[in-house]
Design a protein around this motif. Structure first.
Motif, PDB file in Angstrom:
ATOM      1  N   MET A   1     -14.920 -25.381  15.642  1.00 53.91           N
ATOM      2  CA  MET A   1     -13.501 -25.534  15.404  1.00 53.91           C
ATOM      3  C   MET A   1     -13.086 -26.919  15.895  1.00 53.91           C
ATOM      4  N   ASN A   2     -12.353 -27.639  15.081  1.00 52.00           N
ATOM      5  CA  ASN A   2     -11.950 -28.993  15.413  1.00 52.00           C
ATOM      6  C   ASN A   2     -10.474 -29.115  15.790  1.00 52.00           C
ATOM      7  N   PHE A   3      -9.824 -28.008  16.044  1.00 49.80           N
ATOM      8  CA  PHE A   3      -8.406 -28.051  16.392  1.00 49.80           C
ATOM      9  C   PHE A   3      -8.116 -26.924  17.380  1.00 49.80           C
ATOM     10  N   ASP A   4      -7.012 -27.062  18.090  1.00 50.12           N
ATOM     11  CA  ASP A   4      -6.578 -26.018  19.018  1.00 50.12           C
ATOM     12  C   ASP A   4      -5.336 -25.345  18.452  1.00 50.12           C
ATOM     13  N   THR A   5      -5.322 -24.029  18.453  1.00 52.74           N
ATOM     14  CA  THR A   5      -4.121 -23.293  18.107  1.00 52.74           C
ATOM     15  C   THR A   5      -3.321 -23.133  19.390  1.00 52.74           C
ATOM     16  N   LEU A   6      -2.109 -23.650  19.404  1.00 54.74           N
ATOM     17  CA  LEU A   6      -1.337 -23.712  20.638  1.00 54.74           C
ATOM     18  C   LEU A   6      -0.398 -22.532  20.836  1.00 54.74           C
ATOM     19  N   HIS A   7       0.280 -22.111  19.773  1.00 50.22           N
ATOM     20  CA  HIS A   7       1.272 -21.041  19.881  1.00 50.22           C
ATOM     21  C   HIS A   7       1.391 -20.340  18.529  1.00 50.22           C
ATOM     22  N   LEU A   8       1.926 -19.149  18.555  1.00 47.34           N
ATOM     23  CA  LEU A   8       2.306 -18.455  17.331  1.00 47.34           C
ATOM     24  C   LEU A   8       3.635 -19.044  16.880  1.00 47.34           C
ATOM     25  N   ASP A   9       3.745 -19.469  15.641  1.00 47.76           N
ATOM     26  CA  ASP A   9       4.973 -20.085  15.149  1.00 47.76           C
ATOM     27  C   ASP A   9       6.036 -19.040  14.825  1.00 47.76           C
ATOM     28  N   HIS A  10       5.693 -18.057  14.002  1.00 49.47           N
ATOM     29  CA  HIS A  10       6.653 -17.006  13.654  1.00 49.47           C
ATOM     30  C   HIS A  10       5.900 -15.810  13.083  1.00 49.47           C
ATOM     31  N   ILE A  11       6.616 -14.724  12.958  1.00 49.02           N
ATOM     32  CA  ILE A  11       6.100 -13.513  12.328  1.00 49.02           C
ATOM     33  C   ILE A  11       6.936 -13.282  11.078  1.00 49.02           C
ATOM     34  N   GLY A  12       6.296 -13.077   9.935  1.00 44.65           N
ATOM     35  CA  GLY A  12       6.998 -12.773   8.692  1.00 44.65           C
ATOM     36  C   GLY A  12       7.130 -11.265   8.525  1.00 44.65           C
ATOM     37  N   ILE A  13       8.338 -10.815   8.245  1.00 48.09           N
ATOM     38  CA  ILE A  13       8.614  -9.378   8.105  1.00 48.09           C
ATOM     39  C   ILE A  13       9.302  -9.164   6.764  1.00 48.09           C
ATOM     40  N   ARG A  14       8.671  -8.388   5.882  1.00 47.34           N
ATOM     41  CA  ARG A  14       9.259  -8.117   4.565  1.00 47.34           C
ATOM     42  C   ARG A  14      10.325  -7.031   4.701  1.00 47.34           C
ATOM     43  N   VAL A  15      11.496  -7.304   4.105  1.00 46.56           N
ATOM     44  CA  VAL A  15      12.626  -6.378   4.159  1.00 46.56           C
ATOM     45  C   VAL A  15      13.219  -6.219   2.768  1.00 46.56           C
ATOM     46  N   THR A  16      14.043  -5.189   2.603  1.00 46.25           N
ATOM     47  CA  THR A  16      14.653  -4.935   1.301  1.00 46.25           C
ATOM     48  C   THR A  16      16.049  -5.532   1.180  1.00 46.25           C
ATOM     49  N   ASP A  17      16.787  -5.602   2.281  1.00 47.84           N
ATOM     50  CA  ASP A  17      18.159  -6.089   2.245  1.00 47.84           C
ATOM     51  C   ASP A  17      18.374  -7.071   3.394  1.00 47.84           C
ATOM     52  N   LEU A  18      18.682  -8.318   3.059  1.00 54.47           N
ATOM     53  CA  LEU A  18      18.789  -9.360   4.078  1.00 54.47           C
ATOM     54  C   LEU A  18      19.915  -9.074   5.069  1.00 54.47           C
ATOM     55  N   ALA A  19      21.087  -8.698   4.590  1.00 54.91           N
ATOM     56  CA  ALA A  19      22.221  -8.480   5.493  1.00 54.91           C
ATOM     57  C   ALA A  19      21.931  -7.360   6.489  1.00 54.91           C
ATOM     58  N   THR A  20      21.352  -6.271   6.014  1.00 53.62           N
ATOM     59  CA  THR A  20      21.017  -5.150   6.892  1.00 53.62           C
ATOM     60  C   THR A  20      19.979  -5.566   7.925  1.00 53.62           C
ATOM     61  N   ALA A  21      18.957  -6.272   7.477  1.00 52.95           N
ATOM     62  CA  ALA A  21      17.897  -6.705   8.395  1.00 52.95           C
ATOM     63  C   ALA A  21      18.426  -7.713   9.408  1.00 52.95           C
ATOM     64  N   GLU A  22      19.221  -8.679   8.951  1.00 55.76           N
ATOM     65  CA  GLU A  22      19.759  -9.666   9.890  1.00 55.76           C
ATOM     66  C   GLU A  22      20.653  -8.997  10.931  1.00 55.76           C
ATOM     67  N   ALA A  23      21.432  -8.010  10.531  1.00 54.54           N
ATOM     68  CA  ALA A  23      22.292  -7.302  11.488  1.00 54.54           C
ATOM     69  C   ALA A  23      21.449  -6.556  12.525  1.00 54.54           C
ATOM     70  N   PHE A  24      20.376  -5.922  12.088  1.00 54.72           N
ATOM     71  CA  PHE A  24      19.496  -5.210  13.016  1.00 54.72           C
ATOM     72  C   PHE A  24      18.847  -6.170  13.995  1.00 54.72           C
ATOM     73  N   TYR A  25      18.244  -7.243  13.476  1.00 56.10           N
ATOM     74  CA  TYR A  25      17.540  -8.181  14.347  1.00 56.10           C
ATOM     75  C   TYR A  25      18.502  -8.969  15.235  1.00 56.10           C
ATOM     76  N   ALA A  26      19.755  -9.123  14.800  1.00 57.08           N
ATOM     77  CA  ALA A  26      20.767  -9.756  15.662  1.00 57.08           C
ATOM     78  C   ALA A  26      20.992  -8.912  16.916  1.00 57.08           C
ATOM     79  N   LYS A  27      20.930  -7.597  16.783  1.00 55.20           N
ATOM     80  CA  LYS A  27      21.050  -6.728  17.964  1.00 55.20           C
ATOM     81  C   LYS A  27      19.947  -7.013  18.967  1.00 55.20           C
ATOM     82  N   LEU A  28      18.785  -7.447  18.472  1.00 54.30           N
ATOM     83  CA  LEU A  28      17.655  -7.782  19.346  1.00 54.30           C
ATOM     84  C   LEU A  28      17.720  -9.233  19.823  1.00 54.30           C
ATOM     85  N   GLY A  29      18.761  -9.954  19.408  1.00 50.94           N
ATOM     86  CA  GLY A  29      18.960 -11.320  19.867  1.00 50.94           C
ATOM     87  C   GLY A  29      18.510 -12.399  18.901  1.00 50.94           C
TER      88      GLY A  29
END
Length: 135
Positions: A1-29
């Motif tokens: 391996m010629n590179f170092d992985t330093l951090h996880l950038d993000h997690i992708g989560i498939r959802v059906t409705d953006l507004a509903t999902a954003e409201a839920f995840y907003a509760k988690l901050g």
């Protein structure tokens, strides 16, 4: 391996409705990062005050069997959940109760009592794990 992985950038989560999902995840901050909102890609980047990032991919369709990776009888390969560390499981459990968010498993001790774990589901039945590291 010629590179170092330093951090996880993000997690992708498939959802059906953006507004509903954003409201839920907003509760988690997690709040929308305007720099990472890409309607042409049906993706919305959210950021937590801690710096953690998730991307909501809002092109999902509702599946009768729930979460096809976890709820269907045939276990297909794929990402099954995201896991987060919390400082105090009791505070999380109390907060989830106040918010009306169902705990689907736990809290339970795992790893020879090393961590206290509980699981919840988002509105699209995606699984989220929370860990309190004890030792």
């Amino acid at each position: 391996m010629n590179f170092d992985t330093l951090h996880l950038d993000h997690i992708g989560i498939r959802v059906t409705d953006l507004a509903t999902a954003e409201a839920f995840y907003a509760k988690l901050g997690f709040l929308r990062d305007p720099e990472e909102y890409a309607p042409e890609a049906k993706a919305s980047g959210l950021v937590h005050p801690s710096g953690m990032r998730i991307h909501l991919i809002y092109n999902g369709v509702t599946a009768e069997e729930g979460n096809v990776l976890l709820d269907a009888p045939i276990k297909r390969p794929g990402y099954t959940h995201a896991a987060f560390i919390v400082e105090n499981m009791n505070e999380l459990v109390d907060w989830l109760a106040r918010e009306g968010i169902e705990i689907t498993e736990g809290p339970v001790m795992m790893g020879h009592g090393r961590r206290n774990v509980c699981f919840i589901r988002d509105p699209d039945r995606n699984v989220l794990e929370f860990n309190e590291i004890l030792a």
